[in-house]
Design a protein around this motif. Structure first.
Motif, PDB file in Angstrom:
ATOM      1  N   VAL A 105     -28.866 -25.571  20.646  1.00 20.43           N
ATOM      2  CA  VAL A 105     -28.220 -24.720  20.068  1.00 20.43           C
ATOM      3  C   VAL A 105     -28.685 -24.158  19.023  1.00 20.43           C
ATOM      4  N   PRO A 106     -28.550 -22.660  18.730  1.00 18.97           N
ATOM      5  CA  PRO A 106     -29.434 -22.055  17.751  1.00 18.97           C
ATOM      6  C   PRO A 106     -29.154 -22.676  16.467  1.00 18.97           C
ATOM      7  N   GLN A 107     -30.217 -22.247  15.769  1.00 17.12           N
ATOM      8  CA  GLN A 107     -30.083 -22.709  14.277  1.00 17.12           C
ATOM      9  C   GLN A 107     -29.368 -21.717  13.422  1.00 17.12           C
ATOM     10  N   MET A 108     -28.083 -21.881  13.472  1.00 21.92           N
ATOM     11  CA  MET A 108     -27.263 -20.735  12.936  1.00 21.92           C
ATOM     12  C   MET A 108     -27.404 -20.460  11.419  1.00 21.92           C
ATOM     13  N   ALA A 109     -28.031 -21.566  10.489  1.00 22.92           N
ATOM     14  CA  ALA A 109     -28.194 -21.309   9.357  1.00 22.92           C
ATOM     15  C   ALA A 109     -29.341 -20.177   8.888  1.00 22.92           C
ATOM     16  N   ARG A 110     -29.982 -19.704  10.134  1.00 23.03           N
ATOM     17  CA  ARG A 110     -30.879 -18.528  10.195  1.00 23.03           C
ATOM     18  C   ARG A 110     -30.188 -17.201  10.260  1.00 23.03           C
ATOM     19  N   PHE A 111     -29.013 -17.280  10.860  1.00 21.71           N
ATOM     20  CA  PHE A 111     -28.468 -15.985  11.344  1.00 21.71           C
ATOM     21  C   PHE A 111     -28.267 -15.007  10.209  1.00 21.71           C
ATOM     22  N   PRO A 112     -28.939 -13.965  10.123  1.00 22.37           N
ATOM     23  CA  PRO A 112     -28.907 -13.041   8.980  1.00 22.37           C
ATOM     24  C   PRO A 112     -27.421 -12.606   8.603  1.00 22.37           C
ATOM     25  N   ALA A 113     -26.522 -12.662   9.459  1.00 25.30           N
ATOM     26  CA  ALA A 113     -25.256 -11.993   9.354  1.00 25.30           C
ATOM     27  C   ALA A 113     -24.405 -12.773   8.740  1.00 25.30           C
ATOM     28  N   TRP A 145     -24.883 -22.379   5.902  1.00 26.63           N
ATOM     29  CA  TRP A 145     -25.222 -23.800   5.779  1.00 26.63           C
ATOM     30  C   TRP A 145     -24.202 -24.774   6.529  1.00 26.63           C
ATOM     31  N   VAL A 146     -23.091 -24.333   6.495  1.00 26.47           N
ATOM     32  CA  VAL A 146     -22.004 -25.338   7.159  1.00 26.47           C
ATOM     33  C   VAL A 146     -22.214 -25.221   8.627  1.00 26.47           C
ATOM     34  N   GLY A 202     -24.667 -23.972  10.248  1.00 25.65           N
ATOM     35  CA  GLY A 202     -26.118 -24.688  10.719  1.00 25.65           C
ATOM     36  C   GLY A 202     -25.966 -26.132  10.899  1.00 25.65           C
ATOM     37  N   GLN A 203     -25.325 -26.727   9.827  1.00 26.20           N
ATOM     38  CA  GLN A 203     -25.188 -28.278  10.011  1.00 26.20           C
ATOM     39  C   GLN A 203     -24.682 -28.757  11.208  1.00 26.20           C
ATOM     40  N   GLN A 204     -23.472 -27.933  11.614  1.00 24.50           N
ATOM     41  CA  GLN A 204     -22.740 -28.392  12.621  1.00 24.50           C
ATOM     42  C   GLN A 204     -23.672 -28.279  13.968  1.00 24.50           C
ATOM     43  N   ALA A 205     -24.137 -27.015  14.071  1.00 20.11           N
ATOM     44  CA  ALA A 205     -25.053 -26.809  15.099  1.00 20.11           C
ATOM     45  C   ALA A 205     -26.263 -27.650  15.420  1.00 20.11           C
ATOM     46  N   ALA A 206     -26.762 -28.046  14.347  1.00 21.54           N
ATOM     47  CA  ALA A 206     -27.827 -29.137  14.223  1.00 21.54           C
ATOM     48  C   ALA A 206     -27.198 -30.589  15.035  1.00 21.54           C
ATOM     49  N   ARG A 207     -26.023 -30.699  14.591  1.00 27.60           N
ATOM     50  CA  ARG A 207     -25.403 -31.963  14.932  1.00 27.60           C
ATOM     51  C   ARG A 207     -25.180 -31.979  16.548  1.00 27.60           C
ATOM     52  N   LEU A 208     -24.730 -30.918  17.072  1.00 26.41           N
ATOM     53  CA  LEU A 208     -24.437 -30.357  18.342  1.00 26.41           C
ATOM     54  C   LEU A 208     -25.856 -30.789  19.223  1.00 26.41           C
ATOM     55  N   ASP A 209     -26.768 -30.044  18.579  1.00 27.56           N
ATOM     56  CA  ASP A 209     -27.993 -30.142  19.290  1.00 27.56           C
ATOM     57  C   ASP A 209     -28.726 -31.327  19.279  1.00 27.56           C
ATOM     58  N   THR A 210     -28.684 -32.174  18.356  1.00 27.46           N
ATOM     59  CA  THR A 210     -28.891 -33.568  18.327  1.00 27.46           C
ATOM     60  C   THR A 210     -28.312 -34.435  19.609  1.00 27.46           C
ATOM     61  N   GLY A 211     -27.055 -34.113  19.572  1.00 31.69           N
ATOM     62  CA  GLY A 211     -26.489 -34.657  20.863  1.00 31.69           C
ATOM     63  C   GLY A 211     -27.068 -34.042  22.125  1.00 31.69           C
ATOM     64  N   LEU A 212     -27.173 -33.006  22.335  1.00 32.46           N
ATOM     65  CA  LEU A 212     -27.732 -32.129  23.391  1.00 32.46           C
ATOM     66  C   LEU A 212     -29.051 -32.771  23.760  1.00 32.46           C
ATOM     67  N   HIS A 213     -29.801 -33.071  22.937  1.00 29.18           N
ATOM     68  CA  HIS A 213     -31.234 -33.371  23.290  1.00 29.18           C
ATOM     69  C   HIS A 213     -31.157 -34.674  23.662  1.00 29.18           C
ATOM     70  N   ALA A 214     -30.520 -35.723  23.024  1.00 31.31           N
ATOM     71  CA  ALA A 214     -30.287 -36.920  23.663  1.00 31.31           C
ATOM     72  C   ALA A 214     -29.492 -36.948  25.136  1.00 31.31           C
TER      73      ALA A 214
END
Length: 216
Positions: A133-141, A148-149, A151-163
């Motif tokens: 899942v892309p790091q949405m906190a980095r999206f310039p738009a 930040w919000v 980005g945090q959710q994207a990171a949570r989903l990506d952690t689950g995806l990795h596992a």
């Protein structure tokens, strides 16, 4: 943000074809607007075109693109269930729309598990590259605190995806370890530009080569 966002079209060009010379390699690229190549003008410069061009140096690549702007994991699975043609390699790019539509980590993982089961079962993929899942906190738009919000959710989903990918021997989770450079984004500040697609495709193809070599 939705009202003000610049809306870019999906690029023109073929969404299936045959290229290269060598052993046959059937490739499926599936996902959302990033898989569809939004951010560039033609499919040659998009993710699919960049992947096919690299693989065609060593394989006869029979490929197809199943990707549409706005698609979530569940919608993508539904589309793929209508086309049962087997593949050797599958590449997925999903997650942003699951984030923006409020999918929980549990929901996202359940949908991804069903998708991976379909790719490795009925579609017979022996190598699946699962883009993180892309790091949405980095999206310039995206302004703060929205960036930040999301980005945090994207990171949570990506952690689950990795596992989750550890449950499938054919699957490899590819983290979005790409340069944090706003100039690599498309003009909308939300999708990749040509250079970023090039870097991303290079990482994907390296994983494919490594996986196929390990299974040969």
């Amino acid at each position: 943000m939705r009202r003000k966002a610049q809306v870019l079209p999906e690029p023109v060009g073929a969404r299936s074809g045959r290229a290269g010379d060598g052993p046959l390699l059937r490739v499926l690229i599936a996902g959302d607007s990033s898989a569809a190549g939004v951010g560039v003008a033609t499919q040659d410069h998009a993710l699919s075109g960049q992947i096919v061009a690299r693989l065609a140096r060593d394989f006869t690549v029979e490929w197809r693109l199943e990707a549409t702007t706005g698609h979530t994991t569940r919608v993508t699975l539904g589309c793929l269930q209508q086309a049962q043609k087997p593949v050797d390699v599958a590449v997925t790019a999903l997650g942003v729309n699951d984030v923006t539509r409020g999918r929980t980590r549990a929901q996202f993982v359940a949908h991804q598990r069903a998708l991976l089961a379909h790719l490795t079962g009925p579609l017979q993929a022996r190598c699946v590259v699962v883009s993180g899942v892309p790091q949405m906190a980095r999206f310039p738009a995206l302004p703060q605190p929205l960036a930040w919000v999301l980005g945090q959710q994207a990171a949570r989903l990506d952690t689950g995806l990795h596992a989750l990918t550890r449950e499938f021997p054919q699957a490899h989770h590819l983290s979005h370890d790409l340069p944090d450079d706003p100039s690599l984004a498309a003009t909308d500040g939300y999708h990749p530009g040509a250079r970023l697609y090039d870097l991303w495709a290079g990482q994907i193809v390296q994983v494919i080569r490594d996986q196929l070599r390990a299974r040969s």
